[in-house]
Scaffold this active site. Sequence first.
Site, PDB file in Angstrom:
ATOM      1  N   MET A   1      -3.751  -7.028  -7.348  1.00  0.00           N
ATOM      2  CA  MET A   1      -3.179  -8.122  -8.124  1.00  0.00           C
ATOM      3  C   MET A   1      -4.234  -9.134  -8.569  1.00  0.00           C
ATOM      4  O   MET A   1      -4.009 -10.351  -8.535  1.00  0.00           O
ATOM      5  CB  MET A   1      -2.073  -8.809  -7.317  1.00  0.00           C
ATOM      6  CG  MET A   1      -0.968  -7.878  -6.862  1.00  0.00           C
ATOM      7  SD  MET A   1      -0.183  -6.977  -8.224  1.00  0.00           S
ATOM      8  CE  MET A   1       0.673  -8.319  -9.045  1.00  0.00           C
ATOM      9  N   ARG A   2      -5.368  -8.625  -9.010  1.00  0.00           N
ATOM     10  CA  ARG A   2      -6.418  -9.473  -9.557  1.00  0.00           C
ATOM     11  C   ARG A   2      -6.865  -8.893 -10.895  1.00  0.00           C
ATOM     12  O   ARG A   2      -6.969  -7.669 -11.040  1.00  0.00           O
ATOM     13  CB  ARG A   2      -7.639  -9.553  -8.623  1.00  0.00           C
ATOM     14  CG  ARG A   2      -7.339  -9.934  -7.193  1.00  0.00           C
ATOM     15  CD  ARG A   2      -6.679 -11.282  -7.062  1.00  0.00           C
ATOM     16  NE  ARG A   2      -7.463 -12.369  -7.654  1.00  0.00           N
ATOM     17  CZ  ARG A   2      -7.001 -13.610  -7.801  1.00  0.00           C
ATOM     18  NH1 ARG A   2      -5.766 -13.904  -7.434  1.00  0.00           N
ATOM     19  NH2 ARG A   2      -7.768 -14.540  -8.320  1.00  0.00           N
ATOM     20  N   ILE A   3      -7.121  -9.760 -11.856  1.00  0.00           N
ATOM     21  CA  ILE A   3      -7.645  -9.310 -13.142  1.00  0.00           C
ATOM     22  C   ILE A   3      -9.125  -9.004 -12.974  1.00  0.00           C
ATOM     23  O   ILE A   3      -9.890  -9.832 -12.478  1.00  0.00           O
ATOM     24  CB  ILE A   3      -7.434 -10.382 -14.228  1.00  0.00           C
ATOM     25  CG1 ILE A   3      -5.933 -10.587 -14.476  1.00  0.00           C
ATOM     26  CG2 ILE A   3      -8.133  -9.980 -15.524  1.00  0.00           C
ATOM     27  CD1 ILE A   3      -5.617 -11.709 -15.443  1.00  0.00           C
TER      28      ILE A   3
ATOM     29  N   HIS B   1       1.270   1.315 -13.433  1.00  0.00           N
ATOM     30  CA  HIS B   1       2.045   0.164 -13.900  1.00  0.00           C
ATOM     31  C   HIS B   1       3.520   0.541 -13.951  1.00  0.00           C
ATOM     32  O   HIS B   1       3.862   1.639 -14.413  1.00  0.00           O
ATOM     33  CB  HIS B   1       1.561  -0.258 -15.293  1.00  0.00           C
ATOM     34  CG  HIS B   1       2.273  -1.449 -15.832  1.00  0.00           C
ATOM     35  ND1 HIS B   1       2.034  -2.732 -15.373  1.00  0.00           N
ATOM     36  CD2 HIS B   1       3.236  -1.561 -16.785  1.00  0.00           C
ATOM     37  CE1 HIS B   1       2.814  -3.579 -16.027  1.00  0.00           C
ATOM     38  NE2 HIS B   1       3.552  -2.899 -16.882  1.00  0.00           N
TER      39      HIS B   1
ATOM     40  N   ASN C   1      -5.172   2.988 -12.901  1.00  0.00           N
ATOM     41  CA  ASN C   1      -4.189   1.989 -12.500  1.00  0.00           C
ATOM     42  C   ASN C   1      -2.792   2.558 -12.711  1.00  0.00           C
ATOM     43  O   ASN C   1      -2.590   3.443 -13.542  1.00  0.00           O
ATOM     44  CB  ASN C   1      -4.360   0.712 -13.334  1.00  0.00           C
ATOM     45  CG  ASN C   1      -3.446  -0.412 -12.866  1.00  0.00           C
ATOM     46  OD1 ASN C   1      -3.359  -0.693 -11.672  1.00  0.00           O
ATOM     47  ND2 ASN C   1      -2.763  -1.060 -13.794  1.00  0.00           N
TER      48      ASN C   1
ATOM     49  N   ARG D   1     -14.455 -14.561 -10.763  1.00  0.00           N
ATOM     50  CA  ARG D   1     -14.006 -13.170 -10.770  1.00  0.00           C
ATOM     51  C   ARG D   1     -15.200 -12.222 -10.817  1.00  0.00           C
ATOM     52  O   ARG D   1     -15.170 -11.132 -10.238  1.00  0.00           O
ATOM     53  CB  ARG D   1     -13.093 -12.924 -11.972  1.00  0.00           C
ATOM     54  CG  ARG D   1     -11.724 -13.581 -11.840  1.00  0.00           C
ATOM     55  CD  ARG D   1     -10.913 -13.410 -13.104  1.00  0.00           C
ATOM     56  NE  ARG D   1      -9.578 -13.993 -12.969  1.00  0.00           N
ATOM     57  CZ  ARG D   1      -8.763 -14.228 -13.981  1.00  0.00           C
ATOM     58  NH1 ARG D   1      -9.144 -13.923 -15.216  1.00  0.00           N
ATOM     59  NH2 ARG D   1      -7.572 -14.755 -13.771  1.00  0.00           N
TER      60      ARG D   1
ATOM     61  N   GLY E   1       0.788  -1.232   0.000  1.00  0.00           N
ATOM     62  CA  GLY E   1       0.000   0.000   0.000  1.00  0.00           C
ATOM     63  C   GLY E   1       0.815   1.274   0.000  1.00  0.00           C
ATOM     64  O   GLY E   1       0.336   2.309   0.461  1.00  0.00           O
ATOM     65  N   SER E   2       2.022   1.240  -0.550  1.00  0.00           N
ATOM     66  CA  SER E   2       2.836   2.458  -0.549  1.00  0.00           C
ATOM     67  C   SER E   2       2.215   3.552  -1.414  1.00  0.00           C
ATOM     68  O   SER E   2       2.327   4.743  -1.098  1.00  0.00           O
ATOM     69  CB  SER E   2       4.262   2.153  -1.009  1.00  0.00           C
ATOM     70  OG  SER E   2       4.292   1.715  -2.353  1.00  0.00           O
ATOM     71  N   ASN E   3       1.546   3.176  -2.496  1.00  0.00           N
ATOM     72  CA  ASN E   3       0.873   4.191  -3.309  1.00  0.00           C
ATOM     73  C   ASN E   3      -0.341   4.763  -2.589  1.00  0.00           C
ATOM     74  O   ASN E   3      -0.660   5.946  -2.745  1.00  0.00           O
ATOM     75  CB  ASN E   3       0.476   3.611  -4.667  1.00  0.00           C
ATOM     76  CG  ASN E   3       1.598   3.715  -5.686  1.00  0.00           C
ATOM     77  OD1 ASN E   3       2.116   4.791  -5.948  1.00  0.00           O
ATOM     78  ND2 ASN E   3       1.987   2.579  -6.247  1.00  0.00           N
TER      79      ASN E   3
END
Length: 207
Positions: free
Chosen positions: A108-110, A127, A125, A83, A30-32
């Site tokens: 980390m889930r699609i 990346h 998001n 999902r 959770g650094s962001n």
Amino acid sequence: MSSPEILSEAKELSNSNSVTVLGVLASGSGSNLEAIATAISNGELQAKIAVVIYNEPDAFVKQRADNFGIPAILVNHRDYKSRQALDRAIIDILKQYNVDLVIMAGWMRIVTQILIDAFPDRILNIHPSLLPSFKGIHAIEQAFNYGVKITGCTVHLLSLEVDSGKILKQAAVPVLPDDTLEDLQKRIQVQEHIIYPQAIAEYRQSR
């Protein structure tokens, strides 16, 4: 001043004064999240983080959320048969907290079309590469092993195709001759923490 100019000025004033309600999805440290919450606390971003949703029971993001007094809700993906079912549960929580903008901060889930349709063009998001190069979960390692001289990070709108949505903001990070993979990861993360709050601020001003 003409009517269109007055309307444009009024819209800009409204955008600058309004507070965007954020919902953050995270799977790891959770650094962001902390970078965004700090930007809000410092008055650099007119937003409020209403809720953090995390899917790993031991994720440190829960502690970071607690430190900022942000509600954090565990939605363990292992408890859902598909999902789509997971995304429906996430949508229910985001709607409950009246979220305007969804922030993926190491989720980390699609995701499925269900979530994208619930928040069209309202899911951001980040990346760790200069997209469209090096998509996927091993982007930094791929760039490092490929021998590129410059890599970086990208904030983009989420799309169904992984790491392929509209690019909103990027930061370049040089790969130094004596870099280790860990060195490069750390420097990219520093830039992530700078551009993610900036990208959110710029996005909300454009709406």
